[in-house]
Design a protein around this motif. Structure first.
Motif, short mmCIF file in Angstrom:
data_model
loop_
_atom_site.label_atom_id
_atom_site.label_comp_id
_atom_site.label_asym_id
_atom_site.label_seq_id
_atom_site.Cartn_x
_atom_site.Cartn_y
_atom_site.Cartn_z
N HIS A 124 1.03 -1.16 -0.12
CA HIS A 124 0.12 0.01 -0.01
C HIS A 124 0.79 1.17 0.09
O HIS A 124 0.41 2.42 -0.50
CB HIS A 124 -1.00 -0.01 1.23
N TYR A 125 1.89 1.26 0.78
CA TYR A 125 3.07 2.32 1.01
C TYR A 125 3.53 2.45 -0.38
O TYR A 125 3.68 3.64 -1.11
CB TYR A 125 4.08 2.00 1.86
N LEU A 126 3.82 1.53 -0.99
CA LEU A 126 4.65 1.46 -2.44
C LEU A 126 3.52 1.91 -3.64
O LEU A 126 4.17 2.83 -4.43
CB LEU A 126 5.13 0.19 -2.96
N ALA A 127 2.54 1.85 -3.36
CA ALA A 127 1.39 2.10 -4.06
C ALA A 127 1.20 3.68 -4.22
O ALA A 127 0.98 4.29 -4.98
CB ALA A 127 -0.05 1.43 -3.90
N ALA A 128 1.15 4.22 -2.77
CA ALA A 128 1.12 5.77 -2.52
C ALA A 128 2.16 6.20 -3.26
O ALA A 128 2.15 7.39 -3.93
CB ALA A 128 0.97 6.00 -1.07
N LYS A 129 3.51 5.74 -3.06
CA LYS A 129 4.70 6.45 -3.73
C LYS A 129 4.56 6.54 -5.23
O LYS A 129 4.82 7.42 -5.87
CB LYS A 129 5.83 5.40 -3.38
N HIS A 130 4.05 5.19 -5.68
CA HIS A 130 4.05 5.10 -7.12
C HIS A 130 3.07 6.04 -7.81
O HIS A 130 3.28 6.86 -8.91
CB HIS A 130 3.46 3.60 -7.41
N ALA A 131 1.92 6.33 -7.33
CA ALA A 131 0.93 7.48 -7.48
C ALA A 131 1.34 8.67 -7.54
O ALA A 131 1.16 9.47 -8.38
CB ALA A 131 -0.45 7.11 -6.83
N ALA A 132 2.03 8.99 -6.28
CA ALA A 132 2.59 10.54 -6.34
C ALA A 132 3.73 10.75 -7.54
O ALA A 132 3.59 11.62 -8.07
CB ALA A 132 3.36 10.66 -4.95
N ASP A 133 4.44 9.59 -7.43
CA ASP A 133 5.57 9.54 -8.41
C ASP A 133 4.98 10.11 -9.97
O ASP A 133 5.26 10.80 -10.73
CB ASP A 133 6.55 8.56 -8.47
N ARG A 134 3.81 9.14 -10.39
CA ARG A 134 3.31 9.33 -11.70
C ARG A 134 2.92 10.69 -11.86
O ARG A 134 2.85 11.28 -12.98
CB ARG A 134 2.30 8.23 -11.74
N ILE A 135 2.15 11.09 -10.73
CA ILE A 135 1.46 12.39 -11.21
C ILE A 135 2.43 13.54 -11.15
O ILE A 135 2.46 14.66 -12.16
CB ILE A 135 0.52 12.75 -9.77
N LEU A 136 3.44 13.46 -10.47
CA LEU A 136 4.54 14.36 -10.82
C LEU A 136 5.15 14.26 -11.91
O LEU A 136 5.56 15.16 -12.60
CB LEU A 136 5.74 14.16 -9.69
#
Ligand SMILES: NC(=O)c1ccc[n+]([C@@H]2O[C@H](COP(=O)([O-])OP(=O)(O)OC[C@H]3O[C@@H](n4cnc5c(N)ncnc54)[C@H](OP(=O)(O)O)[C@@H]3O)[C@@H](O)[C@H]2O)c1
Length: 212
Positions: A124-136
């Protein structure tokens, strides 16, 4: 440069604060409590009281760059992972776009490129990081995404291994080395649009930009 450092009181952020000041940058350090403001002021930074769950415009407006080193940590639950690591990070990207801040350095995590293949307990943490990175990455900003392996408080070695975008195997790295890589990337246009994993290795920090 005028730099907003988010997570300035954290393990990696405190190293980066010192390095940015030593490099001659004016650092606006985001803190959540008054006593932290005194600490970063004593170090030579300008504190800004703000929380990733609250108002962010005043913290972001007027800087040249944002370095994101915050994280909700393992002592809080998935709700804070969502609100801080994902939504908080995304809102700082939005604030950069709103206020014309072009440069953004994101401290993400190894395996954030493919959370479904990461350890189940932190997916879940990696998914949160993934989504934030993708939006950036889709933001149009001049971004760099740094994805380190397990962070340690060991002394810096000044040498790292870089995987663009992935390393073959997991590993660890001192927080001080991660901060040194981020400081070296800040003003180097070769790192714009670069996403890479990072662990300890043989490559001098000064050569990372040429490899990404
Ligand atoms: N631990 C690992 O092995 C590992 C591996 C790869 C990547 N990472 C990532 O690397 C980054 C840095 O990790 P670290 O261990 O060096 O950091 P850390 O010591 O856990 O520090 C976290 C920082 O985030 C701040 N923060 C937390 N919630 C906040 C909020 N709501 N608003 C504003 N600031 C907030 C904290 O402020 P306070 O001082 O006020 O609490 C602190 O400055 C994190 O994004 C982490 O996810 C960690």
């Amino acid at each position: 440069m005028d730099v907003l450092l988010i997570g300035a009181t954290g393990g990696t952020g405190a190293h980066l604060l010192r390095l940015l000041l030593a490099d001659g940058h004016q650092v606006r350090a985001m803190v959540r409590r008054e006593e932290q403001a005194d600490e970063v002021r004593a170090a030579g930074a300008t504190p800004v009281l703000a929380d990733l769950e609250g108002e962010l415009d005043d913290a972001v407006a007027g800087v040249d760059a944002v370095c994101f080193c915050a994280g909700s940590g393992s002592s809080t639950g998935p709700d804070k992972t969502l609100l801080v690591d994902l939504h908080g990070a995304v809102r700082t990207v939005d604030a950069c776009r709103a206020h014309g801040v072009r440069r953004y350095l994101m401290l993400s995590s190894m395996a954030a490129g493919a959370p479904e293949r990461g350890p189940e307990a932190i997916r879940h943490y990696l998914a949160a990081k993934h989504a934030a990175d993708r939006i950036l990455m889709d933001s149009g900003l001049d971004w760099t995404v740094v994805r380190p392996g397990g962070l340690t408080d060991d002394d810096p070695t000044g040498r790292v291994a870089v995987g663009v975008p992935h390393l073959g195997e997991r590993g660890s790295i001192p927080r001080a080395d991660v901060a040194a890589v981020m400081a070296a990337c800040l003003e180097d246009p070769r790192t714009h649009g670069a996403v890479f994993e990072l662990v300890s290795g043989d490559v001098p920090v000064a050569e990372v930009a040429a490899q990404v």
